[in-house]
Design a protein around this motif. Structure first.
Motif, PDB file in Angstrom:
ATOM      1  N   GLY A  20     -28.952  -5.287 -35.404  1.00 34.88           N
ATOM      2  CA  GLY A  20     -29.142  -3.938 -35.932  1.00 34.88           C
ATOM      3  C   GLY A  20     -28.237  -2.952 -35.229  1.00 34.88           C
ATOM      4  O   GLY A  20     -27.598  -2.109 -35.873  1.00 34.88           O
ATOM      5  N   MET A  21     -28.158  -3.059 -33.888  1.00 37.17           N
ATOM      6  CA  MET A  21     -27.315  -2.141 -33.131  1.00 37.17           C
ATOM      7  C   MET A  21     -25.854  -2.270 -33.562  1.00 37.17           C
ATOM      8  O   MET A  21     -25.131  -1.284 -33.627  1.00 37.17           O
ATOM      9  CB  MET A  21     -27.476  -2.412 -31.633  1.00 37.17           C
ATOM     10  N   LEU A  22     -25.418  -3.506 -33.885  1.00 34.64           N
ATOM     11  CA  LEU A  22     -24.033  -3.696 -34.332  1.00 34.64           C
ATOM     12  C   LEU A  22     -23.767  -2.926 -35.624  1.00 34.64           C
ATOM     13  O   LEU A  22     -22.726  -2.288 -35.781  1.00 34.64           O
ATOM     14  CB  LEU A  22     -23.741  -5.188 -34.540  1.00 34.64           C
ATOM     15  N   ILE A  23     -24.737  -2.973 -36.555  1.00 41.37           N
ATOM     16  CA  ILE A  23     -24.590  -2.214 -37.803  1.00 41.37           C
ATOM     17  C   ILE A  23     -24.514  -0.716 -37.500  1.00 41.37           C
ATOM     18  O   ILE A  23     -23.663   0.009 -38.031  1.00 41.37           O
ATOM     19  CB  ILE A  23     -25.785  -2.478 -38.747  1.00 41.37           C
ATOM     20  N   THR A  24     -25.416  -0.258 -36.605  1.00 45.35           N
ATOM     21  CA  THR A  24     -25.404   1.158 -36.225  1.00 45.35           C
ATOM     22  C   THR A  24     -24.041   1.552 -35.663  1.00 45.35           C
ATOM     23  O   THR A  24     -23.473   2.582 -36.039  1.00 45.35           O
ATOM     24  CB  THR A  24     -26.500   1.420 -35.171  1.00 45.35           C
ATOM     25  N   LEU A  25     -23.505   0.693 -34.761  1.00 43.70           N
ATOM     26  CA  LEU A  25     -22.213   1.016 -34.147  1.00 43.70           C
ATOM     27  C   LEU A  25     -21.093   0.977 -35.189  1.00 43.70           C
ATOM     28  O   LEU A  25     -20.213   1.842 -35.188  1.00 43.70           O
ATOM     29  CB  LEU A  25     -21.915   0.046 -33.002  1.00 43.70           C
ATOM     30  N   LEU A  26     -21.143  -0.022 -36.082  1.00 42.60           N
ATOM     31  CA  LEU A  26     -20.123  -0.111 -37.130  1.00 42.60           C
ATOM     32  C   LEU A  26     -20.102   1.171 -37.969  1.00 42.60           C
ATOM     33  O   LEU A  26     -19.047   1.775 -38.195  1.00 42.60           O
ATOM     34  CB  LEU A  26     -20.409  -1.321 -38.038  1.00 42.60           C
ATOM     35  N   LEU A  27     -21.307   1.587 -38.403  1.00 45.19           N
ATOM     36  CA  LEU A  27     -21.411   2.819 -39.186  1.00 45.19           C
ATOM     37  C   LEU A  27     -20.836   4.000 -38.429  1.00 45.19           C
ATOM     38  O   LEU A  27     -20.071   4.805 -38.974  1.00 45.19           O
ATOM     39  CB  LEU A  27     -22.888   3.109 -39.473  1.00 45.19           C
ATOM     40  N   THR A  28     -21.209   4.099 -37.131  1.00 44.05           N
ATOM     41  CA  THR A  28     -20.760   5.241 -36.337  1.00 44.05           C
ATOM     42  C   THR A  28     -19.244   5.257 -36.231  1.00 44.05           C
ATOM     43  O   THR A  28     -18.613   6.286 -36.473  1.00 44.05           O
ATOM     44  CB  THR A  28     -21.379   5.161 -34.920  1.00 44.05           C
ATOM     45  N   VAL A  29     -18.662   4.089 -35.895  1.00 48.67           N
ATOM     46  CA  VAL A  29     -17.210   4.046 -35.677  1.00 48.67           C
ATOM     47  C   VAL A  29     -16.455   4.349 -36.966  1.00 48.67           C
ATOM     48  O   VAL A  29     -15.528   5.172 -36.984  1.00 48.67           O
ATOM     49  CB  VAL A  29     -16.800   2.674 -35.094  1.00 48.67           C
ATOM     50  N   VAL A  30     -16.862   3.697 -38.066  1.00 48.67           N
ATOM     51  CA  VAL A  30     -16.164   3.934 -39.336  1.00 48.67           C
ATOM     52  C   VAL A  30     -16.269   5.404 -39.733  1.00 48.67           C
ATOM     53  O   VAL A  30     -15.281   6.028 -40.152  1.00 48.67           O
ATOM     54  CB  VAL A  30     -16.732   3.036 -40.454  1.00 48.67           C
ATOM     55  N   ALA A  31     -17.467   5.985 -39.582  1.00 52.37           N
ATOM     56  CA  ALA A  31     -17.647   7.378 -39.990  1.00 52.37           C
ATOM     57  C   ALA A  31     -16.865   8.323 -39.091  1.00 52.37           C
ATOM     58  O   ALA A  31     -16.342   9.343 -39.553  1.00 52.37           O
ATOM     59  CB  ALA A  31     -19.123   7.745 -39.992  1.00 52.37           C
ATOM     60  N   ILE A  32     -16.739   7.986 -37.785  1.00 54.75           N
ATOM     61  CA  ILE A  32     -15.953   8.854 -36.893  1.00 54.75           C
ATOM     62  C   ILE A  32     -14.482   8.805 -37.288  1.00 54.75           C
ATOM     63  O   ILE A  32     -13.850   9.842 -37.515  1.00 54.75           O
ATOM     64  CB  ILE A  32     -16.102   8.422 -35.414  1.00 54.75           C
ATOM     65  N   VAL A  33     -13.934   7.578 -37.395  1.00 50.29           N
ATOM     66  CA  VAL A  33     -12.505   7.441 -37.689  1.00 50.29           C
ATOM     67  C   VAL A  33     -12.197   8.019 -39.068  1.00 50.29           C
ATOM     68  O   VAL A  33     -11.314   8.877 -39.224  1.00 50.29           O
ATOM     69  CB  VAL A  33     -12.084   5.956 -37.612  1.00 50.29           C
ATOM     70  N   GLY A  34     -12.969   7.574 -40.082  1.00 46.12           N
ATOM     71  CA  GLY A  34     -12.738   8.076 -41.441  1.00 46.12           C
ATOM     72  C   GLY A  34     -12.973   9.571 -41.520  1.00 46.12           C
ATOM     73  O   GLY A  34     -12.207  10.299 -42.156  1.00 46.12           O
ATOM     74  N   GLY A  35     -14.030  10.034 -40.857  1.00 41.72           N
ATOM     75  CA  GLY A  35     -14.372  11.451 -40.907  1.00 41.72           C
ATOM     76  C   GLY A  35     -13.299  12.322 -40.281  1.00 41.72           C
ATOM     77  O   GLY A  35     -12.947  13.375 -40.819  1.00 41.72           O
ATOM     78  N   ILE A  36     -12.732  11.869 -39.140  1.00 46.21           N
ATOM     79  CA  ILE A  36     -11.706  12.682 -38.487  1.00 46.21           C
ATOM     80  C   ILE A  36     -10.414  12.686 -39.308  1.00 46.21           C
ATOM     81  O   ILE A  36      -9.791  13.734 -39.505  1.00 46.21           O
ATOM     82  CB  ILE A  36     -11.444  12.194 -37.044  1.00 46.21           C
ATOM     83  N   LEU A  37     -10.025  11.506 -39.842  1.00 45.13           N
ATOM     84  CA  LEU A  37      -8.807  11.441 -40.660  1.00 45.13           C
ATOM     85  C   LEU A  37      -8.945  12.347 -41.880  1.00 45.13           C
ATOM     86  O   LEU A  37      -8.115  13.232 -42.122  1.00 45.13           O
ATOM     87  CB  LEU A  37      -8.550  10.000 -41.111  1.00 45.13           C
ATOM     88  N   LEU A  38     -10.020  12.138 -42.644  1.00 47.97           N
ATOM     89  CA  LEU A  38     -10.231  12.929 -43.847  1.00 47.97           C
ATOM     90  C   LEU A  38     -10.464  14.399 -43.491  1.00 47.97           C
ATOM     91  O   LEU A  38      -9.991  15.307 -44.193  1.00 47.97           O
ATOM     92  CB  LEU A  38     -11.431  12.361 -44.611  1.00 47.97           C
ATOM     93  N   GLY A  39     -11.185  14.622 -42.386  1.00 48.56           N
ATOM     94  CA  GLY A  39     -11.467  15.989 -41.948  1.00 48.56           C
ATOM     95  C   GLY A  39     -10.191  16.740 -41.603  1.00 48.56           C
ATOM     96  O   GLY A  39     -10.056  17.934 -41.888  1.00 48.56           O
ATOM     97  N   THR A  40      -9.210  16.033 -40.989  1.00 48.72           N
ATOM     98  CA  THR A  40      -7.939  16.669 -40.662  1.00 48.72           C
ATOM     99  C   THR A  40      -7.206  17.079 -41.938  1.00 48.72           C
ATOM    100  O   THR A  40      -6.704  18.205 -42.051  1.00 48.72           O
ATOM    101  CB  THR A  40      -7.046  15.711 -39.850  1.00 48.72           C
TER     102      THR A  40
END
Lengths: 219, 245
Positions: A20-40
């Motif tokens: 479960g923690m791996l899924i949580t971390l996967l979600l967090t990392v993808v959303a951070i990277v994608g969010g910052i790229l798209l956010g920029t």
């Protein structure tokens, strides 16, 4: 009173919780990277001289910031299969939802960071013969991101906590895994307390680290 | 994309299988009730904790800091579960029994208390920042005039600080308003819960989620407009916000 509770349930279910923690971390990392790229990209659009992209990015950000994350998760969970015409699974719909949702919040942080850079910096860049894009890319953005690091990380901690909301579509993240064990083994008190402590420790360490960075990065 | 558009679903009263329109209205009503009551808790508890963070007494400051760290670093959803499933078990038998069996609408009360205490940690930070933004000379002047510490807060620091922090308090309220949707996990039938229910009954997801999203945006717009007016009214003359020097 403590005797009623049996915390060994945690150790016998470590593998479920870890997955479960791996899924949580996967979600967090993808959303951070994608969010910052798209956010920029969104932030640059919002600040652009051209009316149309500025307007479109502005409305996009407003819409996501006015909507609860759970409703956004439901939107993508129910709508993406209909639009694409085939089931894509909970994980992908949630990844898309989180990336778009977070990009709206990151956009506002990045926009504020860019606006904190003084205009003469841009003028100096242009005077040296850089194009507008080069001035943005090599003068404005590096300084802006340096200022923003603490805020971006604070948002990442918020995001890490928000990933627990995928519970509403039954995706097996850390909290949902804990919840499954809790109801299956009838150990609700132990499992929820454990989940709370795990989140508390990770997020507290995270915010301590951010506070240290804040002192280091202050210009 | 194969999809049967049917906007009538969101206006149904007696002609559909279920009165979906009434469901949406009651959902919106509960969202507003839960948000406003949670905000009252957040504002009062947050003010106390925020003041405690600026107190002279070191113990008081530590307790307030602990409160903020604790409530900030556990996800809201986990806190919901803790209040709803765990707290009644840990309390003495009579109190636990009352919470589980006798209290009417337990999930609504739990959601209000949980949301309120969660957001109090954010409000506390705003109140603290507001108090710290006031020059120290004002406190010293008030003390020199013979006011007690309590009176300094009551008559000098708090009135000014609340006027400074209207904008962040507004976005705090918007946060509560949006986070009230988390209450659906413990069975509160607010707007998001009702629209999911309608989506599952009718499969007209685009219509129903559009209506829900628009309603959330509408309330946000109304609150922001009203608060912008309030902000203008209570603005402190001479600050940058006034445009003066």
């Amino acid at each position: 009173m403590v005797g009623r509770f049996d915390f060994t349930v945690i150790f016998s279910n470590l593998d479920i919780l870890w997955n479960g923690m791996l899924i949580t971390l996967l979600l967090t990392v993808v959303a951070i990277v994608g969010g910052i790229l798209l956010g920029t990209i969104l932030a640059l659009m919002r600040l652009s001289r051209f009316k149309l992209p500025a307007y479109a990015a502005g409305r996009f950000v407003d819409a996501f910031r006015a909507t609860p994350l759970i409703l956004v998760i439901f939107w993508f969970y129910f709508a993406v299969p209909i639009v694409t015409g085939r089931p894509i699974g909970g994980l992908y719909s949630v990844l898309i939802a989180f990336t778009l949702f977070e990009s709206a919040y990151y956009c506002e942080i990045i926009r504020a960071g860019i606006q904190s850079i003084r205009l003469p910096q841009v003028h100096a860049g242009l005077a040296l013969g850089l194009t507008r894009w080069q001035a943005t890319r090599h003068v404005v953005l590096p300084q802006a991101f340096r200022n923003m690091v603490p805020l971006l990380l604070t948002q990442a901690i918020v995001l890490f906590q928000d990933t627990s909301l995928v519970y509403v579509v039954g995706l097996k993240d850390f909290l949902t895994a804990a919840d499954l064990v809790a109801t299956r083994d009838n150990r609700v008190v132990e499992m929820y307390l454990t989940a709370a402590v795990v989140y508390l420790v990770i997020c507290s360490l995270g915010s301590l680290w951010v506070r240290r960075l804040q002192r280091q990065y202050a210009i | 994309m194969k999809y049967n558009w049917n906007w009538n679903v969101v206006l149904c009263r007696s002609e559909c299988a279920q009165p979906y329109f009434d469901w949406i209205l009651s959902g919106l009503g509960w969202t507003l009730v839960v948000s406003v009551m949670a905000w009252l808790i957040a504002f009062s508890v947050g003010s106390v904790v925020g003041v405690a963070k600026t107190a002279e007494n070191r113990g008081l400051r530590l307790v307030a800091k602990g409160y903020v760290e604790l409530f900030r670093n556990i996800p809201l959803l986990v806190q919901m579960f803790l209040w709803f499933y765990v707290v009644p078990e840990l309390l003495p038998k009579v109190a636990g029994h009352f919470l589980k069996r006798e209290l009417p609408l337990p999930e609504y009360w739990t959601a209000i208390v949980c949301l309120g205490l969660y957001h109090a940690s954010r409000t506390a930070e705003q109140v603290r920042a507001g108090i710290e933004a006031i020059p120290r000379g004002q406190t010293l002047a008030a003390l020199a005039l013979g006011l007690t510490r309590g009176q300094v807060y009551r008559y000098v620091l708090l009135p000014v600080s609340y006027r400074i922090i209207v904008p962040p308090l507004t976005s705090d309220f918007m946060g509560i308003f949006k986070n009230s949707s988390v209450a659906l996990t413990i069975g509160v039938l607010e707007l998001t819960a009702q629209s999911r229910q309608i989506a599952e009954y009718t499969f007209n997801i685009f219509e129903i989620f559009t209506v829900a999203t628009v309603l959330y945006m509408l309330v946000t717009l109304i609150v922001v407009t009203v608060m912008r007016y309030v902000e203008k009214k209570v603005r402190i003359p001479g600050t940058i916000a006034m445009g003066g020097s």
